[in-house]
Design a protein around this motif. Structure first.
Motif, PDB file in Angstrom:
ATOM      1  N   PRO A  36      16.429  37.501   8.479  1.00  0.00           N
ATOM      2  CA  PRO A  36      15.055  37.852   8.097  1.00  0.00           C
ATOM      3  C   PRO A  36      14.047  37.299   9.096  1.00  0.00           C
ATOM      4  CG  PRO A  36      15.963  36.145   6.655  1.00  0.00           C
ATOM      5  CD  PRO A  36      17.094  36.642   7.494  1.00  0.00           C
ATOM      6  N   MET A  37      12.848  37.916   9.122  1.00  0.00           N
ATOM      7  CA  MET A  37      11.840  37.582  10.116  1.00  0.00           C
ATOM      8  C   MET A  37      11.448  36.106  10.089  1.00  0.00           C
ATOM      9  SD  MET A  37       9.963  38.362  12.611  1.00  0.00           S
ATOM     10  CE  MET A  37      10.266  40.118  12.660  1.00  0.00           C
ATOM     11  N   GLU A  38      11.323  35.522   8.898  1.00  0.00           N
ATOM     12  CA  GLU A  38      10.881  34.114   8.833  1.00  0.00           C
ATOM     13  C   GLU A  38      11.896  33.180   9.485  1.00  0.00           C
ATOM     14  OE1 GLU A  38      12.547  35.200   4.688  1.00  0.00           O
ATOM     15  OE2 GLU A  38      11.251  36.099   6.216  1.00  0.00           O
ATOM     16  N   THR A  39      13.186  33.501   9.381  1.00  0.00           N
ATOM     17  CA  THR A  39      14.219  32.684  10.025  1.00  0.00           C
ATOM     18  C   THR A  39      14.156  32.836  11.535  1.00  0.00           C
ATOM     19  OG1 THR A  39      15.636  33.016   8.103  1.00  0.00           O
ATOM     20  CG2 THR A  39      16.696  32.198  10.090  1.00  0.00           C
ATOM     21  N   VAL A  40      13.922  34.053  11.984  1.00  0.00           N
ATOM     22  CA  VAL A  40      13.806  34.311  13.427  1.00  0.00           C
ATOM     23  C   VAL A  40      12.616  33.556  14.003  1.00  0.00           C
ATOM     24  CG1 VAL A  40      13.383  36.085  15.168  1.00  0.00           C
ATOM     25  CG2 VAL A  40      14.903  36.564  13.249  1.00  0.00           C
ATOM     26  N   MET A  41      11.475  33.632  13.327  1.00  0.00           N
ATOM     27  CA  MET A  41      10.274  32.989  13.849  1.00  0.00           C
ATOM     28  C   MET A  41      10.401  31.464  13.861  1.00  0.00           C
ATOM     29  SD  MET A  41       8.758  35.545  14.879  1.00  0.00           S
ATOM     30  CE  MET A  41       7.354  34.670  15.574  1.00  0.00           C
TER      31      MET A  41
END
Length: 345
Positions: free
Chosen positions: A223-228
């Motif tokens: 998910p995006m929050e993990t990537v960021m």
């Protein structure tokens, strides 16, 4: 130091040698071709052990010695920056040692072979890596790292590693510490050197972040929050908003169009390259970022010589040379076709 490093840069293996290495018929032929270069010892190690990873360990030792040698010639105002750069090798060594503990104690897999590829000599701190690889708990690892910045990171993320069954967050935290320390060392430089170093290191951070995006999108679909959370602050061309677009976009080259056209117009043609799948598009982005780094290095070498830029440019060029040798050695061992090896370097 400018004169010394320019002389050393002139001795970096040229592209034609790498093409020759890529086209060699076997790993043994590659090592034979390296016999008349500064990498002659690789053949001796491999022929004596049959272990390519030991030859790679020799490359790593040589790279660390290179930094330490340059450091011995520097004015004291630049020493802290080289120490910050040396930190990357210590952190990678620590991560490798923790992986051995993780495989043995959490995954319950045999990891004894890995102990032969750890550096046990001090790099910056006196860390007993033999204790780390033979540890029975993260508390023991944190204790072995006592007196270093890594102890608190190990303590903070040990429970996360155990609950998630993954070293991902701990390794990201170690990477973030490295870049934060590097940027802090750059802030202590004078204005001219600071601007040059922030630009070069910022482009390296961009390249690192693109590497993370490729890995996370291609293999994990996180998910995006993990990537960021994995993204390293301090990039020169890619801010968080652009990185978010890169991760989400189907047409990733369009995301880069404006800044490439404005800052690196010579690379605009790469943006029009026809690639079909998302993995190929992300690899194209990586290629563009590598070309940007190469342009920044050329800019330093053709400009005013007496700055921190010559030191950073030398380290970047040597790192690229060693990475290309590693890629060729491993690709040859795996029997990859010469044409594909050339595309990899």
């Amino acid at each position: 130091i400018n004169a010394k490093l320019r002389a050393r840069i002139s001795n970096i293996l040229p592209d034609r040698v790498f093409r020759q290495l890529a086209r060699a018929p076997s790993l043994e032929a590659v090592l034979a071709l390296l016999r008349d270069t500064p990498f002659a010892r690789l053949e001796e190690i491999y022929s004596g052990t049959g272990d390519l990873r030991l030859a790679e360990l020799e490359l790593l030792k040589g790279e660390i010695e290179l930094y330490q040698n340059v450091k011995s010639h520097l004015h004291h105002s630049s020493v802290a920056l080289v120490d910050a750069l040396l930190c990357q090798f210590e952190i990678e060594n620590l991560k490798n040692a923790i992986r051995i503990y993780f495989d043995r104690n959490i995954r319950h897999r045999p990891a004894d072979a890995g102990v032969h590829y750890i550096l046990y000599e001090p790099i910056l701190h006196e860390i007993p890596f033999d204790v780390v690889v033979n540890a029975r708990s993260f508390d023991e690892i944190a204790g072995a790292c006592e007196g270093t910045p890594y102890s608190l990171i190990v303590k903070k993320y040990s429970h996360t590693v155990e609950s998630e069954g993954s070293l991902f967050r701990m390794e990201i935290a170690l990477d973030h510490f490295y870049y934060a320390s590097l940027l802090s060392a750059i802030e202590a430089l004078d204005r001219t050197d600071r601007a040059i170093a922030l630009r070069l290191v910022g482009v390296r951070i961009d390249l690192q972040n693109v590497g993370w995006i490729i890995r996370l999108r291609s293999f994990y679909d996180l998910p995006m929050e993990t990537v960021m959370a994995a993204i390293i602050p301090g990039g020169f061309n890619l801010n968080r908003a652009t990185i978010t677009e890169l991760y989400r976009a189907q047409n990733v080259t369009s995301v880069l169009h404006d800044f490439v056209k404005a800052r690196y117009p010579g690379l605009s043609a790469l943006l029009s390259s026809q690639v079909s799948d998302s993995a190929s598009r992300l690899l194209l982005i990586r290629r563009i970022m590598e070309e940007i780094l190469a342009q920044e290095v050329r800019r330093i070498l053709s400009g005013y010589p007496f700055t921190i830029g010559i030191i950073l440019a030398y380290f970047i060029l040597k790192n690229e040379e060693l990475d290309r040798i590693r890629v060729i050695l491993n690709a040859q061992q795996q029997g990859i076709q010469p044409q594909q090896i050339e595309s990899m370097i």
